[in-house]
Design an enzyme around this catalytic site. Structure first.
Site, short mmCIF file in Angstrom:
data_model
loop_
_atom_site.label_atom_id
_atom_site.label_comp_id
_atom_site.label_asym_id
_atom_site.label_seq_id
_atom_site.Cartn_x
_atom_site.Cartn_y
_atom_site.Cartn_z
N ARG A 188 0.85 -1.18 0.00
CA ARG A 188 0.00 0.00 0.00
C ARG A 188 0.89 1.24 0.00
NH1 ARG A 188 -3.95 -2.30 -1.72
NH2 ARG A 188 -5.77 -2.84 -0.50
N HIS A 240 -1.55 0.94 -9.73
CA HIS A 240 -2.26 0.01 -8.85
C HIS A 240 -2.91 -1.14 -9.64
CE1 HIS A 240 -4.09 -0.12 -4.56
NE2 HIS A 240 -4.16 -1.33 -5.10
C1 GLV Z 1 -6.00 -4.15 -4.24
O1 GLV Z 1 -5.14 -3.43 -3.93
C2 GLV Z 1 -6.70 -5.02 -3.34
O2 GLV Z 1 -6.75 -4.75 -2.12
O3 GLV Z 1 -7.23 -6.04 -3.82
#
Ligand code: GLV
Length: 286
Positions: free
Chosen positions: A201, A249
């Site tokens: 993260r 992401h």
């Molecule tokens: C993506 O980052 C998730 O939490 O699946």
């Protein structure tokens, strides 16, 4: 599962009949909306976006342990590991400068890769990297034993783990304890010139510390799939940084097919009174 009726927000059918909610982030007043709610399923692998201290204790929260996410993560981290191991950021820069210049090659057996987070994602990544011959270290909050991996546990062993890591991969859950774990103090334990992959993260990384470590040479390169603010603002220094690779992401994304299988399996397990896969311990935060 034809016996299970399914509604897509905002068509919720009879709100009193709703037992399961599948969401990225449900509304705070979910128990007012759905008084008979039993389980909230996160569509993502992480639940750090939930305020766990305010989560109704009578409900269960389940995170998504989708093999599709794990496969995506294995692909992404393998790509990053091989690219950083083989010095690709430097070769791309050389190409732009029209420089045809070989660099010394280090075999995978001499490259020490350290994985932070030994849950289902960390273990899946390790299995793939092991097949490529890397020396593997693993760090997590609690002790693990994994074949072919030197495992370190807890905060006391973090410096030892870092000192033996040329390429650091962060796949930790984000909790109050792991926030800003990728910071100057910990970068300084790494061998000079080490590389970083953060697919955990954005909150794990102290962004200014990364810039300083790249400028000083303490870190050689970084590949980041997650940031504090996504997307980053136009003036964010990471966009143009020659030693940073950014991806939006996309490392591990829930797959519709396998994610649904996991979800329905958990609904069946709940109905049978069995523990669900990915049930979150609210006090632990994952
Ligand atoms: C993506 O980052 C998730 O939490 O699946």
């Amino acid at each position: 599962m034809p016996e299970l009726s399914f509604h897509l927000w905002p068509d919720v059918g009879d709100p009193e009949a709703v037992e399961f909610l599948v969401a990225w982030l449900p509304p705070d007043n979910m128990l007012e909306l759905f008084p008979n709610l039993r389980v909230v399923f996160s569509v993502g692998a992480g639940v750090d976006h939930f305020d766990l201290s305010a989560f109704p204790p009578q409900l269960q929260l389940v995170r998504m342990l989708d093999p599709g996410i794990a496969q995506g993560m294995v692909e992404y981290v393998t790509l990053g590991t091989l690219a950083l191991h083989r010095d690709m950021p430097r070769f791309l820069q050389q190409q732009r400068q029209q420089q045809w210049q070989a660099q010394p090659w280090v075999p995978a057996q001499q490259r020490r890769v350290g994985v932070m987070g030994l849950g289902n994602l960390g273990r899946a990544v390790i299995a793939q990297l092991r097949s490529l011959g890397f020396q593997l270290n693993g760090w997590s909050r609690s002790a693990h034993q994994l074949q072919g991996v030197t495992c370190f546990a807890g905060w006391e062993q973090l410096p030892d783990f870092l000192q033996q890591t040329d390429l650091l991969i962060c796949l930790l859950p984000l909790t109050a304890e792991t926030r800003h774990i990728l910071c100057a103090r910990n970068f300084n334990h790494l061998p000079a010139g080490a590389a970083l992959i953060n697919a955990g993260r954005g909150g794990h990384l102290q962004e200014e510390d990364l810039l300083a470590a790249l400028d000083s040479g303490q870190l050689g390169a970084a590949m980041l799939d997650v940031l504090q603010e996504e997307p980053p603002g136009y003036s964010h220094p990471f966009w143009q940084h020659p030693k940073i690779w950014l991806t939006p992401h996309i490392a591990g994304v829930t797959s519709h097919d396998s994610g649904c299988d996991v979800l329905l399996d958990n609904v069946r397990r709940f109905r049978q009174g069995l523990p669900m896969h990915g049930a979150v311990d609210l006090s632990r935060g994952y």
